[in-house]
Design an enzyme around this catalytic site. Structure first.
Site, PDB file in Angstrom:
ATOM      1  N   ASN A 143      -8.789  -4.239  -5.368  1.00  0.00           N
ATOM      2  CA  ASN A 143      -8.813  -3.004  -6.156  1.00  0.00           C
ATOM      3  C   ASN A 143      -9.617  -3.146  -7.432  1.00  0.00           C
ATOM      4  O   ASN A 143     -10.230  -2.183  -7.902  1.00  0.00           O
ATOM      5  CB  ASN A 143      -7.380  -2.599  -6.507  1.00  0.00           C
ATOM      6  CG  ASN A 143      -7.327  -1.475  -7.517  1.00  0.00           C
ATOM      7  OD1 ASN A 143      -7.688  -0.347  -7.220  1.00  0.00           O
ATOM      8  ND2 ASN A 143      -6.897  -1.786  -8.748  1.00  0.00           N
ATOM      9  N   ASP A 195     -11.974  -1.078 -12.211  1.00  0.00           N
ATOM     10  CA  ASP A 195     -11.571  -0.558 -10.909  1.00  0.00           C
ATOM     11  C   ASP A 195     -12.782  -0.410  -9.988  1.00  0.00           C
ATOM     12  O   ASP A 195     -13.683   0.395 -10.239  1.00  0.00           O
ATOM     13  CB  ASP A 195     -10.874   0.791 -11.092  1.00  0.00           C
ATOM     14  CG  ASP A 195     -10.058   1.186  -9.888  1.00  0.00           C
ATOM     15  OD1 ASP A 195      -8.907   0.718  -9.784  1.00  0.00           O
ATOM     16  OD2 ASP A 195     -10.570   1.957  -9.051  1.00  0.00           O
ATOM     17  N   ASP A 226      -2.495  -6.589  -2.618  1.00  0.00           N
ATOM     18  CA  ASP A 226      -2.073  -6.199  -3.961  1.00  0.00           C
ATOM     19  C   ASP A 226      -2.532  -4.779  -4.291  1.00  0.00           C
ATOM     20  O   ASP A 226      -3.578  -4.322  -3.830  1.00  0.00           O
ATOM     21  CB  ASP A 226      -2.667  -7.185  -4.978  1.00  0.00           C
ATOM     22  CG  ASP A 226      -2.219  -6.909  -6.393  1.00  0.00           C
ATOM     23  OD1 ASP A 226      -1.011  -6.984  -6.652  1.00  0.00           O
ATOM     24  OD2 ASP A 226      -3.087  -6.599  -7.236  1.00  0.00           O
ATOM     25  N   LYS A 229      -1.555   1.114  -3.582  1.00  0.00           N
ATOM     26  CA  LYS A 229      -1.635   2.549  -3.875  1.00  0.00           C
ATOM     27  C   LYS A 229      -2.760   2.893  -4.848  1.00  0.00           C
ATOM     28  O   LYS A 229      -3.039   4.073  -5.075  1.00  0.00           O
ATOM     29  CB  LYS A 229      -0.307   3.058  -4.430  1.00  0.00           C
ATOM     30  CG  LYS A 229       0.037   2.610  -5.839  1.00  0.00           C
ATOM     31  CD  LYS A 229       1.355   3.239  -6.275  1.00  0.00           C
ATOM     32  CE  LYS A 229       1.743   2.842  -7.687  1.00  0.00           C
ATOM     33  NZ  LYS A 229       3.031   3.451  -8.091  1.00  0.00           N
ATOM     34  N   HIS A 230      -3.415   1.884  -5.414  1.00  0.00           N
ATOM     35  CA  HIS A 230      -4.513   2.131  -6.346  1.00  0.00           C
ATOM     36  C   HIS A 230      -5.871   2.209  -5.638  1.00  0.00           C
ATOM     37  O   HIS A 230      -6.911   2.266  -6.298  1.00  0.00           O
ATOM     38  CB  HIS A 230      -4.522   1.061  -7.431  1.00  0.00           C
ATOM     39  CG  HIS A 230      -3.331   1.153  -8.334  1.00  0.00           C
ATOM     40  ND1 HIS A 230      -3.195   2.145  -9.275  1.00  0.00           N
ATOM     41  CD2 HIS A 230      -2.208   0.393  -8.420  1.00  0.00           C
ATOM     42  CE1 HIS A 230      -2.050   1.991  -9.911  1.00  0.00           C
ATOM     43  NE2 HIS A 230      -1.430   0.932  -9.409  1.00  0.00           N
ATOM     44  N   GLU A 250       1.484  -3.507  -1.092  1.00  0.00           N
ATOM     45  CA  GLU A 250       2.344  -3.263  -2.251  1.00  0.00           C
ATOM     46  C   GLU A 250       2.261  -1.780  -2.627  1.00  0.00           C
ATOM     47  O   GLU A 250       1.373  -1.374  -3.363  1.00  0.00           O
ATOM     48  CB  GLU A 250       1.898  -4.141  -3.427  1.00  0.00           C
ATOM     49  CG  GLU A 250       2.738  -3.945  -4.672  1.00  0.00           C
ATOM     50  CD  GLU A 250       2.104  -4.553  -5.914  1.00  0.00           C
ATOM     51  OE1 GLU A 250       2.853  -4.999  -6.793  1.00  0.00           O
ATOM     52  OE2 GLU A 250       0.860  -4.570  -6.002  1.00  0.00           O
ATOM     53  N   ARG A 365       9.140 -17.200 -13.980  1.00  0.00           N
ATOM     54  CA  ARG A 365       8.103 -17.903 -13.221  1.00  0.00           C
ATOM     55  C   ARG A 365       8.017 -19.377 -13.622  1.00  0.00           C
ATOM     56  O   ARG A 365       6.937 -19.891 -13.914  1.00  0.00           O
ATOM     57  CB  ARG A 365       6.748 -17.247 -13.449  1.00  0.00           C
ATOM     58  CG  ARG A 365       6.714 -15.743 -13.174  1.00  0.00           C
ATOM     59  CD  ARG A 365       5.385 -15.152 -13.585  1.00  0.00           C
ATOM     60  NE  ARG A 365       5.311 -13.711 -13.342  1.00  0.00           N
ATOM     61  CZ  ARG A 365       4.212 -12.980 -13.519  1.00  0.00           C
ATOM     62  NH1 ARG A 365       3.092 -13.566 -13.943  1.00  0.00           N
ATOM     63  NH2 ARG A 365       4.226 -11.683 -13.285  1.00  0.00           N
TER      64      ARG A 365
END
EC number: 3.2.1.1
Length: 513
Positions: A143, A195, A226, A229-230, A250, A365
């Site tokens: 993305n 983007d 990853d 939706k973008h 995702e 993490r």
């Protein structure tokens, strides 16, 4: 360019693209049977371990060779696949949010991240997994690229998209506008992610060829995608077809109907509608969360094309560790049971088995080597036990029926959920170590056996009485099938039920004939 025009170009690209499925790769049906251990490459294992403070947000030295050395640890829990961090080269240096140790700030699609190892190291990891009958899922980011300075972006550092015209114009994301989600930039005023223009036909062709070649070269069996939706939805079918492997995306939303729309474009998705409420169900005194979990499971099963292809997870790098919400071991056992025995492909995040308790990024993490690879820990051992039960059910005579059956969840009160999946009945509780007894009315007269304890549970007439002791989960299976399939070959005990009920509920189970 309009989406229908882009889709037409996508089909043309695919008609010229030779799609070769790697010899070891699984299709979606093969992945349905797997159990995935998800890890941050930088934090799971290192060939040269050093102390790691996660709050520094820096590389700690985890690498692919380290993973190879710890495959016994992963396989010992019964996992059959691993999902590793993105493998491509990321931007170097420190940003306001630390270094790119997680792998989500790409710079060069055609070069591996040198912090994680060499090309041969990655190939050796794939080979080591395949030699064990295990599989490799790789996180992939297409993305965006990474940038440490949103006010002065040097597009020349990126490969292959090294011109500003390869990207959408910078704009802030408006969550309620689909086009904004697809074409505006993830990030903040301190750091932003350029983007990529995934409507551009040449860029589409480049990305499709890139993923095809990467999967083939590094013997990858599946992809985690990853920021799904973008990117416009119609981009993804061609991308996954070019890869030639199962993709799991995702799509971060808790609304089941909107979430399930995405399965028309990608077979696999992270099951966020269930994860969001199931994780909350471990919070003490959260009376309604388990009921909401049952509702979410049933809604996803209703709306999605195939909920058995979704990835079910409870922990991730973006969420609090369950032990940060509740360190009651019994509650965490129940959560692990739900994680492994519900619909879909189980995904367990590294350290979940060691009861990591970081409440937020970055403390959720830590480096596993700092905590130790304790194979005697209670949740490690329990995870191994439940994974084995699931694997044995899949390998049983009726394994295909079991793994393809859609779970139906019902509630008894606010703290006991019963999941029906094929011939298996799983009891999940979240009230901790409290004795209760529940009277379950079921049609038929099958004697059941709890696969966790090898305890027989008799059915008299049409009534099965089962006692839940100290909040323990149960995995019930018809005794005749258990005998046929080789479960509980050692000592079997008969369930004892106290005469005095500390809590009693009655419920009619669905007709399972």
């Amino acid at each position: 360019m309009k989406h229908n025009e882009v889709f037409g170009w996508t089909l043309k690209v695919l008609s010229f693209l030779l799609v070769v499925i790697p010899a070891n790769a699984l299709d979606k049906h093969g992945w349905r049977k797997q159990s995935i251990y998800s890890l941050l490459t930088d934090r799971f294992a290192s060939t040269n371990p050093k102390p790691c403070n996660p709050e520094d947000r820096e590389y700690c030295g985890g690498n692919w060779r380290g993973i190879i050395d710890k495959l016994d640890y992963i396989q010992g829990m019964g996992f059959t696949a691993i999902w590793i961090s993105p493998i491509i080269k990321n931007i170097e240096g420190r940003t306001k949010y630390g270094e790119a140790y997680h792998g989500y700030w790409p710079q060069d699609l055609y070069t591996l991240n040198p912090h994680f190892g060499t090309e041969q190291d990655l190939i050796d990891l794939a080979d080591a997994l395949h030699d064990r009958g295990m599989y490799l899922m790789v996180d992939t980011v297409v993305n965006h690229m990474g940038s440490s300075d949103p006010r002065n972006i040097d597009y020349g550092i990126y490969r292959p998209f090294n011109q500003s015209s390869h990207y959408h114009p910078m704009c802030p994301i408006e969550q309620d506008k689909p086009l904004s989600l697809e074409q505006c930039w993830i990030g903040t005023e301190d750091m932003t992610l350029p983007d990529i223009d995934t409507e551009n036909p040449q860029i589409i062709e480049t990305l499709y060829n890139f993923i095809h070649d990467q999967v083939k070269q590094f013997k990858i069996d599946g992809l985690r995608v990853d920021a799904t939706k973008h990117v416009r939805r119609t981009f993804w079918p061609g991308f996954c077809e070019s890869a030639g492997v199962y993709c799991q995306g995702e799509e971060w939303t808790g609304q089941a109907d909107l979430f399930c729309e995405w399965q028309e474009y990608m077979d696999g998705l992270h099951n966020f509608p269930v994860q969001g409420v199931a994780a909350e169900s471990v919070i003490p005194l959260n009376d309604r969360a388990l009921r909401k979990t049952a509702i979410a499971m049933n809604l996803v099963a209703h709306h999605c094309k195939d909920s058995t292809l979704l990835g079910l997870f409870l922990e991730s790098q973006d969420a609090p560790r369950l032990a940060a919400l509740n360190n009651d071991y019994t509650v965490l056992k129940n959560a692990m049971t739900l994680n492994l025995m519900s619909d879909g492909i189980p995904i367990v995040f590294y350290g979940q088995e060691q009861m990591f308790n970081g409440s937020h990024d970055p403390v959720n993490r830590p480096a596993l080597w700092d905590q130790g690879y304790n194979t005697d820990g209670p949740l490690y051992q329990y995870t191994s036990k439940v994974n084995k039960i699931r694997r044995d059910l899949i390998n049983s005579e009726d394994g295909e029926i079991y793994i393809r059956s859609i779970t139906h969840a019902i509630m008894i009160g606010d703290h006991v959920m019963v999941m029906y999946k094929g011939p298996v009945i799983t009891f999940i509780t979240n009230y901790g170590a409290v004795d209760k007894e529940y009277l379950i009315k079921m049609p038929g007269s099958e004697t059941m056996i709890d696969l966790l304890t090898c305890t027989l549970i008799e059915v008299e007439g049409e009534v099965m009485r089962t006692s839940i002791k100290k909040g323990e989960p149960k995995i019930l299976y018809p005794y005749q099938l258990a005998f046929r399939d080789g479960f509980c070959q050692e000592q079997i005990t008969l369930q004892e039920i106290d005469d005095v009920f500390m809590g009693r509920n009655e419920i009619n189970g669905p007709d399972r004939k």
